[in-house]
Write a protein that holds these residues in place. Structure first.
Motif, PDB file in Angstrom:
ATOM      1  N   LEU A 239       0.881  -1.918   0.286  1.00 55.21           N
ATOM      2  CA  LEU A 239      -0.224   0.035   0.039  1.00 55.21           C
ATOM      3  C   LEU A 239       0.940   1.113   0.058  1.00 55.21           C
ATOM      4  O   LEU A 239       0.392   2.182   0.676  1.00 55.21           O
ATOM      5  CB  LEU A 239      -1.269   0.083   1.363  1.00 55.21           C
ATOM      6  N   LEU A 240       2.236   1.439  -0.058  1.00 57.16           N
ATOM      7  CA  LEU A 240       3.250   2.272  -0.301  1.00 57.16           C
ATOM      8  C   LEU A 240       4.132   2.425  -1.528  1.00 57.16           C
ATOM      9  O   LEU A 240       3.724   1.321  -2.005  1.00 57.16           O
ATOM     10  CB  LEU A 240       4.192   1.942   0.820  1.00 57.16           C
ATOM     11  N   PRO A 241       4.267   3.623  -1.638  1.00 60.81           N
ATOM     12  CA  PRO A 241       5.150   3.806  -2.448  1.00 60.81           C
ATOM     13  C   PRO A 241       5.690   3.244  -3.116  1.00 60.81           C
ATOM     14  O   PRO A 241       6.773   2.853  -1.915  1.00 60.81           O
ATOM     15  CB  PRO A 241       5.701   5.737  -2.860  1.00 60.81           C
ATOM     16  N   ALA A 242       6.555   2.826  -4.396  1.00 59.66           N
ATOM     17  CA  ALA A 242       7.459   1.453  -4.248  1.00 59.66           C
ATOM     18  C   ALA A 242       8.936   2.050  -3.545  1.00 59.66           C
ATOM     19  O   ALA A 242       9.667   0.921  -3.245  1.00 59.66           O
ATOM     20  CB  ALA A 242       7.893   1.416  -5.951  1.00 59.66           C
ATOM     21  N   ASP A 243       9.711   3.551  -3.203  1.00 61.06           N
ATOM     22  CA  ASP A 243      10.211   4.051  -3.148  1.00 61.06           C
ATOM     23  C   ASP A 243      10.105   4.543  -1.933  1.00 61.06           C
ATOM     24  O   ASP A 243      10.720   5.677  -1.252  1.00 61.06           O
ATOM     25  CB  ASP A 243      10.929   4.940  -4.004  1.00 61.06           C
ATOM     26  N   TRP A 244       9.257   3.960  -0.915  1.00 65.54           N
ATOM     27  CA  TRP A 244       9.071   4.694   0.484  1.00 65.54           C
ATOM     28  C   TRP A 244      10.116   5.205   1.502  1.00 65.54           C
ATOM     29  O   TRP A 244      11.107   4.244   2.235  1.00 65.54           O
ATOM     30  CB  TRP A 244       8.198   3.516   1.348  1.00 65.54           C
ATOM     31  N   VAL A 245       9.710   6.375   1.553  1.00 66.54           N
ATOM     32  CA  VAL A 245      10.980   6.906   1.760  1.00 66.54           C
ATOM     33  C   VAL A 245      11.252   6.876   3.611  1.00 66.54           C
ATOM     34  O   VAL A 245      12.412   6.930   4.155  1.00 66.54           O
ATOM     35  CB  VAL A 245      10.931   8.379   1.718  1.00 66.54           C
ATOM     36  N   GLY A 246      10.514   6.312   4.346  1.00 63.14           N
ATOM     37  CA  GLY A 246      10.396   6.109   5.479  1.00 63.14           C
ATOM     38  C   GLY A 246      10.651   4.407   6.045  1.00 63.14           C
ATOM     39  O   GLY A 246      11.411   4.346   6.678  1.00 63.14           O
ATOM     40  N   THR A 247      11.509   3.636   4.687  1.00 61.05           N
ATOM     41  CA  THR A 247      12.034   2.276   5.020  1.00 61.05           C
ATOM     42  C   THR A 247      13.479   2.483   5.494  1.00 61.05           C
ATOM     43  O   THR A 247      14.118   2.519   6.111  1.00 61.05           O
ATOM     44  CB  THR A 247      12.191   1.950   3.719  1.00 61.05           C
ATOM     45  N   ARG A 248      14.330   4.097   4.491  1.00 59.14           N
ATOM     46  CA  ARG A 248      15.379   4.338   4.354  1.00 59.14           C
ATOM     47  C   ARG A 248      15.551   4.948   5.530  1.00 59.14           C
ATOM     48  O   ARG A 248      16.676   4.477   6.257  1.00 59.14           O
ATOM     49  CB  ARG A 248      16.151   5.556   3.916  1.00 59.14           C
ATOM     50  N   VAL A 249      14.621   6.249   5.862  1.00 58.37           N
ATOM     51  CA  VAL A 249      14.463   6.911   7.474  1.00 58.37           C
ATOM     52  C   VAL A 249      14.846   5.870   8.522  1.00 58.37           C
ATOM     53  O   VAL A 249      15.807   6.575   9.316  1.00 58.37           O
ATOM     54  CB  VAL A 249      14.067   8.334   7.392  1.00 58.37           C
ATOM     55  N   THR A 250      13.808   4.690   8.787  1.00 55.94           N
ATOM     56  CA  THR A 250      13.910   4.176  10.056  1.00 55.94           C
ATOM     57  C   THR A 250      15.302   3.816   9.767  1.00 55.94           C
ATOM     58  O   THR A 250      15.218   3.705  11.475  1.00 55.94           O
ATOM     59  CB  THR A 250      12.512   3.158   9.732  1.00 55.94           C
ATOM     60  N   ALA A 251      15.612   3.624   9.532  1.00 56.89           N
ATOM     61  CA  ALA A 251      16.848   2.103   9.354  1.00 56.89           C
ATOM     62  C   ALA A 251      18.283   3.174   9.774  1.00 56.89           C
ATOM     63  O   ALA A 251      19.068   2.866  10.080  1.00 56.89           O
ATOM     64  CB  ALA A 251      17.200   1.570   7.931  1.00 56.89           C
ATOM     65  N   ARG A 252      18.157   3.972   8.994  1.00 58.19           N
ATOM     66  CA  ARG A 252      18.982   5.178   9.527  1.00 58.19           C
ATOM     67  C   ARG A 252      19.411   5.846  11.252  1.00 58.19           C
ATOM     68  O   ARG A 252      20.169   5.518  11.515  1.00 58.19           O
ATOM     69  CB  ARG A 252      19.166   6.664   8.735  1.00 58.19           C
ATOM     70  N   LEU A 253      18.114   5.882  11.361  1.00 55.09           N
ATOM     71  CA  LEU A 253      17.416   6.488  12.808  1.00 55.09           C
ATOM     72  C   LEU A 253      18.272   5.649  13.680  1.00 55.09           C
ATOM     73  O   LEU A 253      18.472   5.784  14.579  1.00 55.09           O
ATOM     74  CB  LEU A 253      15.600   6.136  12.632  1.00 55.09           C
ATOM     75  N   HIS A 254      17.245   3.468  13.006  1.00 51.96           N
ATOM     76  CA  HIS A 254      18.172   2.930  14.504  1.00 51.96           C
ATOM     77  C   HIS A 254      19.113   2.430  13.929  1.00 51.96           C
ATOM     78  O   HIS A 254      20.162   2.171  14.729  1.00 51.96           O
ATOM     79  CB  HIS A 254      17.366   1.518  13.977  1.00 51.96           C
ATOM     80  N   GLU A 255      20.259   3.043  12.961  1.00 46.85           N
ATOM     81  CA  GLU A 255      21.907   2.697  12.892  1.00 46.85           C
ATOM     82  C   GLU A 255      22.561   3.644  13.872  1.00 46.85           C
ATOM     83  O   GLU A 255      22.923   3.453  14.547  1.00 46.85           O
ATOM     84  CB  GLU A 255      21.986   2.776  11.728  1.00 46.85           C
ATOM     85  N   LEU A 256      21.796   5.104  13.671  1.00 48.38           N
ATOM     86  CA  LEU A 256      22.285   6.206  14.985  1.00 48.38           C
ATOM     87  C   LEU A 256      21.958   5.728  16.090  1.00 48.38           C
ATOM     88  O   LEU A 256      22.735   5.884  17.415  1.00 48.38           O
ATOM     89  CB  LEU A 256      21.618   7.330  14.705  1.00 48.38           C
ATOM     90  N   ARG A 257      20.697   5.235  16.694  1.00 52.73           N
ATOM     91  CA  ARG A 257      20.329   4.663  17.841  1.00 52.73           C
ATOM     92  C   ARG A 257      21.453   3.634  18.603  1.00 52.73           C
ATOM     93  O   ARG A 257      22.371   3.952  19.557  1.00 52.73           O
ATOM     94  CB  ARG A 257      19.041   4.480  17.766  1.00 52.73           C
TER      95      ARG A 257
END
Length: 278
Positions: A239-257
């Motif tokens: 149900l999301l766009p193919a290039d959903w930005v949330g996937t990339r940003v969420t991974a980045r935020l957890h990396e910083l965490r």
């Protein structure tokens, strides 16, 4: 676009308290000193008055239990508080993984409450948004996560709204508005994407050096991550766009965490947060 889309939440003393307890105490059974909590609150710009109010309200809600050792007061998580934090953690983890293969099923709720019950209506809307529901048309709420049916039923019972609610499980038919249009009406997906980009801009630019700055950055980041379910319904990939930005940003935020976690926890222990660190 949903007529009930909430604004992006800001950090409150309540949410910061849950962050401190959930990140630096849970799942330990060790109590935490009040003074250490107040110091931690101050480091993330929460005033002492607001912090003490948050502690009092959390105690009244049954999330924490307090006591004293000598002249020092302490708090510990209750069983209810641990469940609250555990449920929230699983919801956030679901946003990170987003691995659910959607079967096309929907939970449908139709709830009508008069203006005289406005307070009940607002509580319901907050609950449904947190659980990933969207409203494509007034009174109708939809959610693509069938596994949340029992949790929704329990919360509706707690709110005393069973007699005001019609509930169904359903599948879309090849008639009516397209599914993409349905999603756009139920959720403001572009606003969710903007929120993710703002979080990335805010935290990816930080360069903490000292132990204290690591704690500040880490606590604020964890708080922002823990509040994501109030913004992101966690829609399945279908149900999301193919290039959903949330996937990339969420991974980045957890990396910083993870990068900031060790020095942040070390600083928390220096504060004497837990009895075992005193």
């Amino acid at each position: 676009m949903s007529t009930h889309q909430p604004p992006a939440p800001t950090a409150s003393a309540r949410s910061v308290l849950l962050t401190l307890l959930g990140e630096y105490v849970y799942p330990s059974t060790d109590p935490v000193w009040t003074q250490s909590l107040l110091q931690a609150f101050a480091l993330v710009d929460i005033a002492e008055k607001s912090a003490r109010q948050a502690l009092a309200r959390a105690s009244a809600a049954g999330w924490i239990e307090g006591g004293k050792e000598g002249r020092q007061a302490w708090w510990s998580l209750s069983a209810e508080g641990k469940q609250l934090i555990g449920d929230g953690s699983r919801r956030v983890l679901g946003l990170l993984q987003n691995a659910e293969e959607w079967t096309g099923g929907w939970l449908l709720l139709h709830v009508t409450l008069p203006e005289a019950r406005r307070a009940d209506r607002l509580r319901l809307y907050r609950l449904l948004h947190w659980m990933g529901f969207g409203s494509p048309t007034p009174g109708l709420w939809i959610c693509p996560h069938l596994d949340r049916a029992d949790a929704v039923a329990a919360r509706l019972q707690e709110l005393g709204l069973e007699d005001d609610t019609l509930a169904f499980q359903a599948h879309s038919l090849e008639v009516g508005i397209p599914q993409e249009t349905l999603v756009q009406r139920a959720w403001d997906v572009s606003a969710v994407a903007t929120h993710y980009l703002e979080l990335e801009s805010r935290f990816a630019s930080l360069r903490p050096r000292s132990a204290e700055s690591h704690f500040q950055a880490h606590a604020q980041l964890v708080n922002a991550i823990q509040r994501l379910p109030a913004v992101d319904p966690g829609l399945p990939r279908a149900l999301l766009p193919a290039d959903w930005v949330g996937t990339r940003v969420t991974a980045r935020l957890h990396e910083l965490r993870q990068r900031w976690r060790e020095p942040a926890h070390a600083f928390w222990n220096e504060l004497g947060g837990n009895f075992s660190a005193k």
